[in-house]
Motif scaffolding. Structure first.
Motif, short mmCIF file in Angstrom:
data_model
loop_
_atom_site.label_atom_id
_atom_site.label_comp_id
_atom_site.label_asym_id
_atom_site.label_seq_id
_atom_site.Cartn_x
_atom_site.Cartn_y
_atom_site.Cartn_z
N THR A 44 0.86 -1.18 0.00
CA THR A 44 0.00 0.00 0.00
C THR A 44 0.90 1.23 0.00
N LEU A 45 0.79 2.01 -1.07
CA LEU A 45 1.57 3.24 -1.24
C LEU A 45 0.60 4.42 -1.24
N ALA A 46 0.85 5.40 -0.39
CA ALA A 46 -0.02 6.58 -0.31
C ALA A 46 0.63 7.76 -1.02
N ILE A 47 -0.19 8.54 -1.73
CA ILE A 47 0.25 9.81 -2.32
C ILE A 47 -0.54 10.91 -1.64
N VAL A 48 0.19 11.86 -1.05
CA VAL A 48 -0.42 12.88 -0.19
C VAL A 48 -0.11 14.26 -0.73
N GLY A 49 -1.07 15.18 -0.54
CA GLY A 49 -0.85 16.57 -0.91
C GLY A 49 -2.15 17.33 -0.87
N ASP A 87 -5.29 13.16 3.78
CA ASP A 87 -5.46 12.89 5.20
C ASP A 87 -4.32 12.01 5.71
N LEU A 88 -3.40 12.59 6.47
CA LEU A 88 -2.27 11.83 6.98
C LEU A 88 -2.68 10.83 8.07
N GLY A 89 -3.84 11.04 8.68
CA GLY A 89 -4.36 10.04 9.61
C GLY A 89 -4.70 8.75 8.89
N ALA A 102 -1.42 6.97 8.00
CA ALA A 102 -0.82 6.27 9.13
C ALA A 102 -1.48 4.91 9.37
N GLU A 103 -2.77 4.81 9.08
CA GLU A 103 -3.49 3.56 9.30
C GLU A 103 -3.31 2.56 8.18
N MET A 104 -3.14 3.05 6.94
CA MET A 104 -3.27 2.19 5.78
C MET A 104 -1.97 1.83 5.07
N ALA A 105 -1.02 2.76 5.01
CA ALA A 105 0.09 2.62 4.06
C ALA A 105 1.38 2.12 4.69
N GLU A 106 2.23 1.56 3.85
CA GLU A 106 3.60 1.21 4.26
C GLU A 106 4.59 2.29 3.83
N ARG A 107 4.36 2.87 2.66
CA ARG A 107 5.20 3.96 2.17
C ARG A 107 4.31 5.13 1.78
N ARG A 143 6.33 5.21 8.92
CA ARG A 143 6.74 5.48 10.30
C ARG A 143 7.86 6.50 10.35
N ASP A 144 8.85 6.36 9.45
CA ASP A 144 9.98 7.29 9.44
C ASP A 144 9.53 8.70 9.06
N LEU A 145 8.69 8.76 8.04
CA LEU A 145 8.27 10.07 7.54
C LEU A 145 7.40 10.81 8.55
N LEU A 146 6.52 10.09 9.23
CA LEU A 146 5.66 10.73 10.22
C LEU A 146 6.43 11.10 11.49
N ARG A 147 7.45 10.31 11.82
CA ARG A 147 8.25 10.60 13.02
C ARG A 147 9.19 11.78 12.80
N CYS A 148 9.82 11.82 11.60
CA CYS A 148 10.79 12.88 11.33
C CYS A 148 10.66 13.33 9.87
N PRO A 149 9.63 14.11 9.54
CA PRO A 149 9.50 14.62 8.18
C PRO A 149 10.67 15.55 7.84
N ARG A 150 11.23 15.38 6.66
CA ARG A 150 12.41 16.14 6.26
C ARG A 150 12.09 17.34 5.37
N HIS A 151 10.84 17.48 5.00
CA HIS A 151 10.44 18.64 4.17
C HIS A 151 9.46 19.52 4.95
#
Length: 339
Positions: free
Chosen positions: A44-49, A223-225, A228-233, A249-257
Motif C-alpha cells: 500500500t503506497l499513499a500519495i499525499v498533498g 489525510d495523513l491520519g 498512518a493507518e493504511m500505508a507502508e510507504r 513510520r519514518d516520515l511521520l516521526r521525522c519529516p524532512r520537508h
C-alpha cells in the motif's frame, strides 16, 4: 559455492519521470512534473498533498483516463509488469481497466450510474472482462456485496444509487473495483465526505480486503491520519512534484520537508493542535499552492515556508536520500528534527 542471492521482485507498477500537462487559455499548465515511484505486489503506497497538487491527475494517468484534449501525458513512462502502458491501444486499456487495474473514484454518487441498478453496474464489469452470462454475473455481484459487508445484499442488488447512504455507495464502488480480482486498486480519496464512523468502517474493510485478495493499493489522500493507518510507504507531492518519500513510520516521526511538517501540523489533535493565542484556530500552512501555468524559480514551497533562505528562492533543491529509503527535496532537510 555460496548460495545464490534471490533477485528483488520487479515492481508491479512503475512511473518514470511522468509529466502531465493541460492546455489552458494562458498556455500549458504542468500538473505533474517528473514524478517517479514504484508499487510492489501487495503493497500500500499513499500519495499525499493539498488539492491541486497533482495526486488525482497521477492516478488518472495510470488508468490513461486523462481527457485529451485538454490534457496530455507529455513525458516519462508508465510501466505495468514491465510493459509500457503508453504504448497500449485504447482497446487494450479497456481490457486492463477494471480487470488488472481498478479505481475507486472520489464521489460515489456521481461515479455510479443513477439509471442502472447496483447489480447491473457490478455485473457489467464481470460480464465484460470474465465472459460471464447474466445469471453468473448477478451471482458474483451478490458475492461482492456480501464481501464488502453490505446488509441485505440480495435486496441491494436491485436498488438504485439514490436509495443508498454515502457509506453504502462507497462500499458499492469498492465492490465494483474488486469484482474482477485486480492486481492493483487505486483508491482516490475513498473516505471523502464520509463521517468518521463510516470512514473507519471503510478503512477497516479495505485493510481486510487487501489481506484477502493480496491486491496492491495506491491510496490518494490529503489525510495523513488515513495514511498512518493504511500505508507502508508515502509520497508527498507539492505543485506537481514529489518533495518527500519514505516509509510511513519514518516520515511521520521525522519529516524532512517543511511542507510535510506543515501537513502534519494541520492534523487536529486533542489538546495539541488548538492554541489559545490563536483563539482556538487550527494550525494551517499560510498562502496557497502556486500557479502551475507559470514558471517557478527555486523551490515551489519557498513563498510559504518558514525555513526558507535566499537559496530556496533561487535554486530548486534536488530530491536526495536523507535517511535509508527516505528522500526529500529541501536545502535544509538535514536540520529537521523529529517531531
Amino acid at each position: 559455492m555460496s548460495p545464490a542471492v534471490p533477485l528483488p521482485a520487479a515492481p508491479l507498477l512503475e512511473l518514470r519521470d511522468l509529466d502531465v500537462s493541460f492546455r489552458t487559455e494562458g498556455g500549458w499548465l504542468r500538473a505533474v512534473q517528473g514524478l517517479s515511484f514504484t508499487l510492489g505486489a501487495g503493497e500500500t503506497l499513499a500519495i499525499v498533498g493539498e488539492s491541486g497538487s497533482g495526486k488525482s491527475v497521477s492516478a488518472l494517468s495510470v488508468m490513461r483516463l486523462i481527457p485529451d484534449p485538454p490534457g496530455k501525458i507529455t513525458g516519462g513512462d508508465i510501466l505495468y509488469q514491465g510493459q509500457s502502458l503508453l504504448g497500449f491501444s485504447e482497446r487494450q486499456m479497456r481490457q486492463l481497466r477494471g480487470n488488472d487495474i481498478s479505481m475507486i473514484f472520489q464521489e460515489p454518487m456521481t461515479s455510479l450510474n443513477p439509471v442502472l441498478s447496483i447489480g447491473q453496474q457490478i455485473g457489467e464489469a464481470i460480464r465484460l472482462h470474465q465472459g460471464a452470462d447474466r445469471p453468473e454475473a448477478r451471482a458474483r455481484a451478490l458475492d461482492m456485496l456480501r464481501l464488502v459487508q453490505i446488509p441485505e445484499a440480495e435486496k441491494r442488488l436491485d436498488a438504485y444509487p439514490h436509495a443508498l447512504s454515502g457509506g453504502m455507495r462507497q462500499r458499492v464502488m469498492i465492490a465494483m473495483a474488486l469484482a474482477c480480482g485486480p492486481r492493483i486498486l487505486i483508491a482516490d480519496e475513498p473516505t471523502t465526505a464520509l463521517d468518521v464512523t463510516i470512514q473507519a468502517q471503510v478503512l477497516d474493510l479495505m485493510r481486510d480486503l487487501k489481506d484477502r485478495t493480496k491486491a496492491a493499493i495506491l491510496l490518494i489522500t490529503h489525510d495523513l491520519g488515513v495514511v498512518a493507518e493504511m500505508a507502508e510507504r508515502v509520497i508527498v507531492i507539492y505543485a506537481g512534484r514529489k518533495v518527500e518519500e519514505g516509509p510511513v513510520r519514518d516520515l511521520l516521526r521525522c519529516p524532512r520537508h517543511p511542507y510535510t511538517r506543515g501537513l502534519l501540523g494541520a492534523v487536529p489533535r486533542l489538546g495539541a493542535s488548538l492554541k489559545a493565542e490563536k483563539a482556538g484556530r487550527l494550525l494551517e500552512i499560510p498562502g496557497t499552492v502556486p500557479r502551475l501555468d507559470q514558471p517557478i524559480i527555486g523551490c515551489a514551497f519557498a513563498p510559504r515556508c518558514a525555513y526558507a533562505v535566499d537559496r530556496c528562492h533561487r535554486e530548486r533543491p534536488p530530491l536526495e536520500a536523507r535517511d535509508p529509503g527516505h528522500l526529500a527535496a529541501c536545502w535544509r532537510a538535514h536540520e529537521m528534527e523529529p517531531l
